[in-house]
Enzyme design. Structure first.
Site, PDB file in Angstrom:
ATOM      1  CB  CYS A 115      -5.441  10.853  11.464  1.00 28.85           C
ATOM      2  SG  CYS A 115      -3.867  10.079  11.708  1.00 28.85           S
ATOM      3  CE  LYS A 166      -1.777   1.612   4.039  1.00 25.98           C
ATOM      4  NZ  LYS A 166      -1.479   3.036   4.330  1.00 25.98           N
ATOM      5  CG  ASN A 167       2.164   2.820   3.541  1.00 26.94           C
ATOM      6  OD1 ASN A 167       1.015   3.153   3.226  1.00 26.94           O
ATOM      7  ND2 ASN A 167       2.537   2.618   4.790  1.00 26.94           N
ATOM      8  NE  ARG A 188      -7.310   4.220   5.150  1.00 28.97           N
ATOM      9  CZ  ARG A 188      -6.601   5.149   5.743  1.00 28.97           C
ATOM     10  NH1 ARG A 188      -6.882   5.513   6.965  1.00 28.97           N
ATOM     11  NH2 ARG A 188      -5.604   5.720   5.125  1.00 28.97           N
ATOM     12  CG  ASP A 230       3.032   1.521   9.497  1.00 30.19           C
ATOM     13  OD1 ASP A 230       2.520   2.340  10.277  1.00 30.19           O
ATOM     14  OD2 ASP A 230       3.316   1.793   8.312  1.00 30.19           O
ATOM     15  NE  ARG A 265       0.087  10.370  10.079  1.00 28.78           N
ATOM     16  CZ  ARG A 265      -0.339   9.338   9.357  1.00 28.78           C
ATOM     17  NH1 ARG A 265      -1.502   8.801   9.584  1.00 28.78           N
ATOM     18  NH2 ARG A 265       0.404   8.868   8.389  1.00 28.78           N
TER      19      ARG A 265
HETATM   20  N1  EPU Z   1       5.891  14.878  10.770  1.00 29.38           N
HETATM   21  C1  EPU Z   1       5.966  16.224  11.038  1.00 29.38           C
HETATM   22  N2  EPU Z   1       6.004  17.103   9.985  1.00 29.38           N
HETATM   23  C2  EPU Z   1       5.931  16.684   8.691  1.00 29.38           C
HETATM   24  C3  EPU Z   1       5.857  15.303   8.411  1.00 29.38           C
HETATM   25  C4  EPU Z   1       5.834  14.422   9.477  1.00 29.38           C
HETATM   26  O1  EPU Z   1       6.036  16.630  12.193  1.00 29.38           O
HETATM   27  O2  EPU Z   1       5.955  17.541   7.802  1.00 29.38           O
HETATM   28  C5  EPU Z   1       5.893  13.902  11.869  1.00 29.38           C
HETATM   29  C6  EPU Z   1       4.624  13.084  11.956  1.00 29.38           C
HETATM   30  O3  EPU Z   1       3.623  13.753  12.661  1.00 29.38           O
HETATM   31  C7  EPU Z   1       5.115  11.827  12.645  1.00 29.38           C
HETATM   32  C8  EPU Z   1       6.540  11.670  12.113  1.00 29.38           C
HETATM   33  O4  EPU Z   1       6.899  12.948  11.617  1.00 29.38           O
HETATM   34  O5  EPU Z   1       5.142  12.016  14.029  1.00 29.38           O
HETATM   35  C9  EPU Z   1       6.724  10.668  11.002  1.00 29.38           C
HETATM   36  O6  EPU Z   1       5.710  10.821  10.037  1.00 29.38           O
HETATM   37  P1  EPU Z   1       5.878  10.477   8.503  1.00 29.38           P
HETATM   38  O7  EPU Z   1       5.746  11.746   7.735  1.00 29.38           O
HETATM   39  O8  EPU Z   1       7.091   9.647   8.270  1.00 29.38           O
HETATM   40  O9  EPU Z   1       4.581   9.592   8.247  1.00 29.38           O
HETATM   41  P2  EPU Z   1       3.780   9.583   6.903  1.00 29.38           P
HETATM   42  O10 EPU Z   1       4.687   9.775   5.779  1.00 29.38           O
HETATM   43  O11 EPU Z   1       2.585  10.453   7.036  1.00 29.38           O
HETATM   44  C10 EPU Z   1       4.040   7.027   6.390  1.00 29.38           C
HETATM   45  C11 EPU Z   1       3.131   5.863   6.205  1.00 29.38           C
HETATM   46  C12 EPU Z   1       2.529   5.470   7.551  1.00 29.38           C
HETATM   47  C13 EPU Z   1       3.668   5.132   8.501  1.00 29.38           C
HETATM   48  C14 EPU Z   1       4.639   6.318   8.606  1.00 29.38           C
HETATM   49  C15 EPU Z   1       5.844   6.046   9.465  1.00 29.38           C
HETATM   50  C16 EPU Z   1       2.384   6.169   3.917  1.00 29.38           C
HETATM   51  C17 EPU Z   1       1.286   6.499   2.981  1.00 29.38           C
HETATM   52  N3  EPU Z   1       2.096   6.221   5.230  1.00 29.38           N
HETATM   53  O12 EPU Z   1       3.231   8.087   6.900  1.00 29.38           O
HETATM   54  O13 EPU Z   1       1.707   4.340   7.339  1.00 29.38           O
HETATM   55  O14 EPU Z   1       3.164   4.825   9.775  1.00 29.38           O
HETATM   56  O15 EPU Z   1       5.085   6.697   7.297  1.00 29.38           O
HETATM   57  O16 EPU Z   1       6.561   4.992   8.958  1.00 29.38           O
HETATM   58  O17 EPU Z   1       3.487   5.843   3.489  1.00 29.38           O
HETATM   59  C18 EPU Z   1      -0.036   2.821   7.808  1.00 29.38           C
HETATM   60  O18 EPU Z   1       0.230   2.257   6.742  1.00 29.38           O
HETATM   61  O19 EPU Z   1      -0.808   2.328   8.670  1.00 29.38           O
HETATM   62  C19 EPU Z   1       0.572   4.118   8.087  1.00 29.38           C
HETATM   63  C20 EPU Z   1       0.081   4.966   8.993  1.00 29.38           C
END
Ligand code: EPU
Length: 417
Positions: free
Chosen positions: A117, A22-23, A397, A305, A122
């Site tokens: 969320c 998915k990711n 999802r 995850d 996030r």
């Molecule tokens: N964060 C910030 N600012 C930003 C971006 C992130 O403060 O601009 C913080 C977030 O709030 C969090 C941390 O940084 O505390 C890491 O977040 P990240 O941006 O890495 O998460 P993401 O890219 O939104 C992806 C996966 C998630 C997975 C995380 C961590 C996708 C579509 N989603 O989310 O997947 O948990 O990386 O590995 O790739 C899931 O599949 O269940 C899922 C939530």
């Protein structure tokens, strides 16, 4: 609303095929926005988030076709409306991944702010900071991010924290920028590497993906390509934990241990026999699992995850496991639901202390997010009697046909509509 009814106590046995990730699929689909020629993706998982992404891209003018073999072709030649509306973004945060490609290709994007969320706040500040460093004008008004740039310019960007989709968004944007972009403190997740490989196949110039410094030399345009999506390492890990928790023996195909070494290591520590072969992983658990302690962190460390699923494993293991969540501030909501099944879990801040109990008892539990739902399914497979997992739209999802795959492994599980 659909629910899953599980009659626990059956060790999982047999073989199952892991789906595409998915990711990886979601950012790869957004990469189609960067070219005027079609991008064809193989190994696309059938998931609600993938359908949502098709809808999001379609309302921008991207044509999507699915062939009999399951390959998805996305053609963004007719890209007309660079907008991601609130109605779609609120159901899937990964919608933010259209932002970078749209600004790079169309010079403009209006993307609804995702908002918080269930698992945490996030924010997307790092995505915006990076685009601004590349010269985009960014305004946030009426809940929407409005970003504009005639042509993005390469820049040196240091990300304050490791963000997966932030890295992906900026890497995609930089492929069409004028000059060279260097992303420092970049995410090293395998899904970032999968995206980089696809972008390179489309004509992008990228080096360093998989390390924390990624260099992208901008080109004038990208072309079409065909790419096979990597296996889902979290689906793989979830099925392995389910097999370990039930004392089963499974072989998972279409996957690769190289993507989940930290998870396999913890399964071995729990007492599982894990065998890796090219394209498959086997696991056998011939004893009561030992509780394991773990701390989530960016790749290659233990993935957030998989945290919830290991909490379910620890819940029935011998001993006490200490689980520390460092990525998301509110990702323990499964603890209280596991407690309804008889688990002994104490949480304080970002730490959970899980004292293994001899057995769990079935009950009705509520899924709160995708991976929390997966942990409740694992617990339900172990618990005595019937467990009903409510609100499984979260599971749909991210897990393709989960009840069919688990049934094929012998689980007594059915969907109740
Ligand atoms: N964060 C910030 N600012 C930003 C971006 C992130 O403060 O601009 C913080 C977030 O709030 C969090 C941390 O940084 O505390 C890491 O977040 P990240 O941006 O890495 O998460 P993401 O890219 O939104 C992806 C996966 C998630 C997975 C995380 C961590 C996708 C579509 N989603 O989310 O997947 O948990 O990386 O590995 O790739 C899931 O599949 O269940 C899922 C939530």
């Amino acid at each position: 609303m659909d629910r899953l009814a599980i009659e626990g106590g059956v060790p999982l046995r047999g073989e199952a095929r892991v789906s595409g990730a998915k990711n990886a699929a979601l950012p790869l689909m957004c990469a189609a926005l960067l070219a005027r020629e079609p991008l064809t993706l193989g190994n696309v998982p059938h998931l609600r988030d993938v359908t949502t992404m098709v809808r999001l891209l379609a309302q921008m003018g991207v044509a999507a076709t699915l062939d009999e073999g399951g390959a998805l072709t996305l053609d963004a030649a007719g890209l007309a409306n660079p907008v991601a509306p609130y109605e779609l973004v609120r159901t899937m945060r990964a919608s933010i991944l259209v932002l970078g490609p749209l600004v790079a290709r169309a010079g403009e994007a209006r993307v609804s702010l995702p908002g918080g969320c269930a698992i945490g706040l996030r924010p997307v500040d790092q995505h915006l900071k990076g685009l601004a460093a590349m010269g985009a004008e960014i305004a946030v008004e009426h809940g929407y991010i409005h970003a504009r740039a005639h042509r993005l310019a390469g820049a040196r960007i240091f990300m304050d924290l490791v963000t997966v989709t932030g890295t992906e968004n900026l890497m995609m944007a930089a492929t069409l920028a004028e000059g060279t972009t260097v992303l420092e403190n970049a995410a090293r997740e395998p899904e970032v590497v999968d995206l980089a490989n696809c972008l390179v196949a489309m004509g992008a110039r990228i080096t360093g993906a998989g390390t924390d410094v990624i260099t992208i030399e901008g080109v004038a345009r990208l072309h079409g390509a065909t790419h096979r999506i990597m296996p889902d390492r979290i689906e793989t890990g979830t099925f392995l934990v389910a097999a370990a928790a039930t004392g089963g023996e499974v072989r998972l195909t279409g996957t690769d241990g190289a993507y989940l070494e930290a998870v396999l290591e913890k399964l071995r520590e729990a007492g599982a026999e894990v065998r890796e072969e090219p394209g498959a992983i086997s696991l056998a658990m011939r004893r009561r699992p030992r509780a394991v302690s773990l701390r989530t962190a960016p790749y290659p460390a233990f993935p957030t995850d998989m945290q919830a699923q290991f909490m379910a494993l620890d819940a029935i293991a011998a001993g006490t496991g200490v689980i520390t969540e460092t990525i998301f501030e509110n990702r323990f909501m499964h603890a209280i639901e596991l407690a309804r099944l008889g688990a002994d879990i104490e949480t304080s801040g970002n730490t959970a202390i899980v004292k293994g109990v001899a057995s769990l008892d079935g009950a009705t539990v509520m899924a709160t997010d995708l991976r929390a739902s997966a942990s409740l399914v694992v617990a339900g497979l172990v618990a005595r009697g019937e467990t009903v997992v409510d609100r499984i739209y979260h599971l749909d999802r991210g897990y393709e046909a989960i009840e069919e795959k688990l049934s094929a492994l012998g689980a007594r599980i059915r969907r109740v509509r």
